[in-house]
Structure formats: C-alpha cells, structure tokens
Design a protein around this motif. Structure first.
Motif, mmCIF file in Angstrom:
data_model
loop_
_atom_site.group_PDB
_atom_site.id
_atom_site.type_symbol
_atom_site.label_atom_id
_atom_site.label_comp_id
_atom_site.label_asym_id
_atom_site.label_seq_id
_atom_site.Cartn_x
_atom_site.Cartn_y
_atom_site.Cartn_z
ATOM 1 N N PRO A 64 0.786 -1.309 -0.008
ATOM 2 C CA PRO A 64 0.048 0.110 0.069
ATOM 3 C C PRO A 64 0.912 1.235 0.198
ATOM 4 C CG PRO A 64 0.024 -0.959 2.241
ATOM 5 C CD PRO A 64 0.701 -1.968 1.341
ATOM 6 N N GLU A 65 2.198 1.101 0.278
ATOM 7 C CA GLU A 65 2.833 2.345 0.211
ATOM 8 C C GLU A 65 3.223 3.093 -1.181
ATOM 9 O OE1 GLU A 65 5.867 -1.194 0.092
ATOM 10 O OE2 GLU A 65 3.929 -0.727 0.787
ATOM 11 N N HIS A 66 2.927 2.111 -2.088
ATOM 12 C CA HIS A 66 3.097 2.559 -3.386
ATOM 13 C C HIS A 66 1.547 2.390 -4.303
ATOM 14 C CE1 HIS A 66 7.261 3.041 -3.039
ATOM 15 N NE2 HIS A 66 7.618 2.218 -2.759
ATOM 16 N N GLU A 67 1.719 3.198 -5.404
ATOM 17 C CA GLU A 67 0.639 2.785 -6.367
ATOM 18 C C GLU A 67 0.650 1.458 -6.989
ATOM 19 O OE1 GLU A 67 1.944 5.877 -6.415
ATOM 20 O OE2 GLU A 67 0.168 7.307 -5.844
ATOM 21 N N PRO A 68 -0.095 0.817 -7.398
ATOM 22 C CA PRO A 68 0.052 -0.468 -8.123
ATOM 23 C C PRO A 68 0.629 0.114 -9.719
ATOM 24 C CG PRO A 68 -2.132 -0.071 -8.011
ATOM 25 C CD PRO A 68 -1.429 0.940 -6.950
ATOM 26 N N TYR A 96 6.792 -2.481 -5.091
ATOM 27 C CA TYR A 96 5.611 -2.470 -5.842
ATOM 28 C C TYR A 96 4.671 -3.636 -6.374
ATOM 29 C CZ TYR A 96 7.577 2.500 -6.851
ATOM 30 O OH TYR A 96 8.028 3.580 -6.808
ATOM 31 N N ASP A 97 3.217 -3.402 -6.296
ATOM 32 C CA ASP A 97 2.737 -4.584 -6.880
ATOM 33 C C ASP A 97 2.543 -4.310 -8.388
ATOM 34 O OD1 ASP A 97 1.746 -6.029 -4.532
ATOM 35 O OD2 ASP A 97 0.662 -3.984 -4.005
ATOM 36 N N VAL A 98 2.698 -5.532 -9.064
ATOM 37 C CA VAL A 98 3.025 -5.239 -10.608
ATOM 38 C C VAL A 98 2.238 -5.946 -11.434
ATOM 39 C CG1 VAL A 98 4.751 -5.439 -12.634
ATOM 40 C CG2 VAL A 98 5.643 -4.600 -10.315
ATOM 41 N N LEU A 262 14.890 7.124 -13.985
ATOM 42 C CA LEU A 262 14.095 8.262 -14.299
ATOM 43 C C LEU A 262 12.579 7.654 -13.965
ATOM 44 C CD1 LEU A 262 15.418 9.527 -17.511
ATOM 45 C CD2 LEU A 262 15.244 10.619 -15.241
ATOM 46 N N VAL A 263 12.243 6.397 -14.219
ATOM 47 C CA VAL A 263 11.068 5.741 -14.148
ATOM 48 C C VAL A 263 10.656 5.794 -12.635
ATOM 49 C CG1 VAL A 263 9.748 3.608 -14.280
ATOM 50 C CG2 VAL A 263 10.814 4.428 -16.285
ATOM 51 N N SER A 268 7.879 7.449 -7.661
ATOM 52 C CA SER A 268 7.994 7.741 -6.240
ATOM 53 C C SER A 268 7.997 8.993 -5.545
ATOM 54 C CB SER A 268 9.669 6.899 -5.700
ATOM 55 O OG SER A 268 10.483 7.671 -6.401
ATOM 56 N N HIS A 269 7.583 9.844 -6.531
ATOM 57 C CA HIS A 269 7.413 11.426 -6.137
ATOM 58 C C HIS A 269 6.214 11.843 -6.869
ATOM 59 C CE1 HIS A 269 12.009 10.848 -5.704
ATOM 60 N NE2 HIS A 269 11.718 11.528 -4.876
ATOM 61 N N ALA A 270 5.611 12.768 -6.198
ATOM 62 C CA ALA A 270 4.562 13.702 -6.747
ATOM 63 C C ALA A 270 4.968 14.363 -8.082
ATOM 64 C CB ALA A 270 3.848 14.532 -5.718
#
Length: 328
Positions: A64-68, A96-98, A262-263, A268-270
């Motif tokens: 949940p700490e990252h968007e899928p 990440y959930d991929v 870069l990806v 990982s940032h807004a």
C-alpha cells in the motif's frame, strides 16, 4: 379514455413554469456541463472474458505504500518478452505490486481494439485496490495508454502517472516505410499522417490530472524522427540530456539503468520525473537492477526474431482501420 397526462391544468402549468425557473437558476450557478461529462463513453466491444484473461496481476496487493503498476508492451511483443525479465521483477523487488496486460495478436491488430485491454486493466486494478495506478508503456504500448485515457475520461481519475518509454507520439517513419503496400493494421496506424495519429493528438495531448513522463533517446532506431516523441504538456526527458553521449536503442530502453532510475523517480514522487533528483554517478550503471548482460543480449535476440516473423507473417490489410465513431 383518460387523457389527463396530455392536458395539464392551470396548477400543473404553474408547477412546470416554477420547475423550469429552478432548472435555469441552477444552470446559471453551475455553468455548462463539460463535454467529457455530458458525452457517454464508448462501450468496450471486446468480451470481458478475453479482457480478464489478458490481465496479469498478483493474487493479492500487498504494497500500500506505492501505487500499483501496470506494464503495457509494444509491437510484435508479449508481456513476458518485454517486461517479465526486467521491469516486472525489479519493481517487485523495489516494493511495487506489478500487473501486466497481454495485448492481442502481439499488438499487430487495430490499436483501437488493443486499447480496450488497457481500459479494462486500469478499471480492474482500481476495483481491486481502490487506488490509482501508475502505467508504464514501451513503444506502441504508449499509444494504447494515451488512447485509453483520452476516450475513456473516467480513467483520468484512476491513473496517477503515465510513463512513456520510446514513445511514437506523432507517428514514425517506420510505419510509412513498412506500409508502402499491405501491412498489419497497427503499422498503418503508426504512419505519420494517419487518421489514428491525428485523432490521438487532437486537442489535448496530455489530458486529465495525470503526471506524464516521456523518456526518449536520440539513438532510438525505431522512433524516427526523434522529434516525434515529445508530447505537449508532458515532462519530456531526453536521455542524452541526462547522460551526454549515452547510447540507448529502442529495445534497450527496457533494461537501461538511467531510464529505469527516471521511471522510479516518477513513480516515487508527486508529479513527473525530475532528472536532477537522480543520484551522483547516475550514468555509470549500464543495466537496471537484476539484469545481467547475457539476459539483455538474449532478450534483444528474441525480440529481433519475433519482430521479423511478425512483419512477415502477420495478417495484412491495404489501409488503416477506420476510426471508431467516438474518435471522429
């Protein structure tokens, strides 16, 4: 026969007049309804069973700490060939959930059909998690992503980042060269000057409240001219501006270390990627984490062989597929 509904009495006419005044007053307050909201979105013509079967996601979403993340592959390829040995495991290891989507016929058919798989995938991820997705595409996969968020605008509130690698944004000369005669539908649509490209770039090239990061390379042999790649409204990042003299070809975008950094910065940032945030020594690494040189060589060889086979054997048509009514 009772005809009461056709001849309103005086009180009925008065109530109608009052209702009309109320509607007019509310309309004056809120203003006109935006066109995207007023128009119904196009239905998905692909059977749901086929759309479900094409989606590759984990059984449970545990980060949940990252968007899928959703990965979208390009022309003549598959999900596993493009992503299964590089970005998918690297992003999983990074927390990440991929998910991935298998586009039909190795992305050689009508891109309008293939885009429905991306629409469905984003909706399924949102339904499973209640969260926005980050979507990463390579080559033609970028076109499906852009087509999806353009013509299904509800997705614009279900996507946080769109990240494009080797983006054929405004058409490429490869389409024109391969399609002197009959060729695969998707290749016709790649043509500079095609109806599909014109519709894709009509009005807003980066619609919605989405962070767009577009990474491209001067040494990409497939995205020609390289000036086709940048999109109005996106953060356009030229690899050679980040690392002068770095050679990154079309397929090596999928395992290049700087591209990957870069990806991840974008995810990982807004907002979009910011190259200045990359660490000192960013240009020293060759491949993304977990990719060995022999894997890069093998992956490139497989892709080259399948590209040749698909160009020769894919179903060919004399012209690009007609635009769907919603895009005309």
């Amino acid at each position: 026969m009772n005809r009461w509904w056709s001849t309103p009495d005086r009180r009925g006419r008065a109530r109608t007049a009052v209702a009309a005044l109320v509607v007019a007053f509310v309309a004056a307050l809120v203003g006109p309804v935006p066109a995207a909201s007023a128009a119904a979105e196009p239905p998905l013509n692909t059977p749901v069973a086929a759309l479900d079967a094409a989606l590759r996601c984990p059984g449970t979403f545990t980060h949940p700490e990252h968007e899928p993340v959703l990965l979208v592959h390009g022309t003549t390829s598959t999900y596993e060939e493009s992503w299964g040995w590089n970005y998918a495991p690297a992003l999983r290891d990074a927390g990440y959930d991929v998910c991935g989507v298998e586009l039909p016929n190795r992305s050689m058919s009508d891109i309008q059909d293939a885009s429905e798989y991306v629409v469905h995938a984003i909706d399924k991820i949102y339904a499973a998690t209640g969260r926005k997705a980050d979507v990463i595409g390579h080559s033609q996969g970028n076109m499906e992503m852009r087509w999806a968020v353009k013509w299904w605008p509800h997705l614009q509130s279900r996507v946080d980042d769109l990240v494009f690698l080797a983006n054929p944004g405004h058409g490429i000369t490869g389409g024109n060269l391969f399609c002197i005669g009959w060729c695969a539908p998707a290749l016709h649509q790649f043509n500079i000057g095609s109806d599909f490209v014109a519709a894709l770039n009509r009005d807003d090239e980066t619609p919605g409240d989405i962070s767009y990061t577009n990474i491209y390379s001067l040494t990409d042999e497939a995205i020609t001219p390289f000036t086709t790649a940048p999109l109005n409204g996106a953060k356009n990042v030229l690899i050679q501006d980040v690392c002068p003299g770095r050679a990154v070809a079309h397929f090596s975008m999928l395992y290049d270390a700087v591209t990957y950094k870069l990806v991840v910065d974008a995810l990982s940032h807004a907002g979009s990627a910011v190259p200045s945030r990359l660490p000192f020594g960013k240009c020293l690494d060759v491949n993304l984490p977990g990719v060995w040189p022999h894997e890069a060589v093998e992956g490139t060889a497989v892709t080259a062989a399948n590209f040749t086979a698909e160009i020769l054997n894919a179903t060919k048509v004399p012209a690009e597929p007609p635009l769907r009514p919603y895009a005309q």
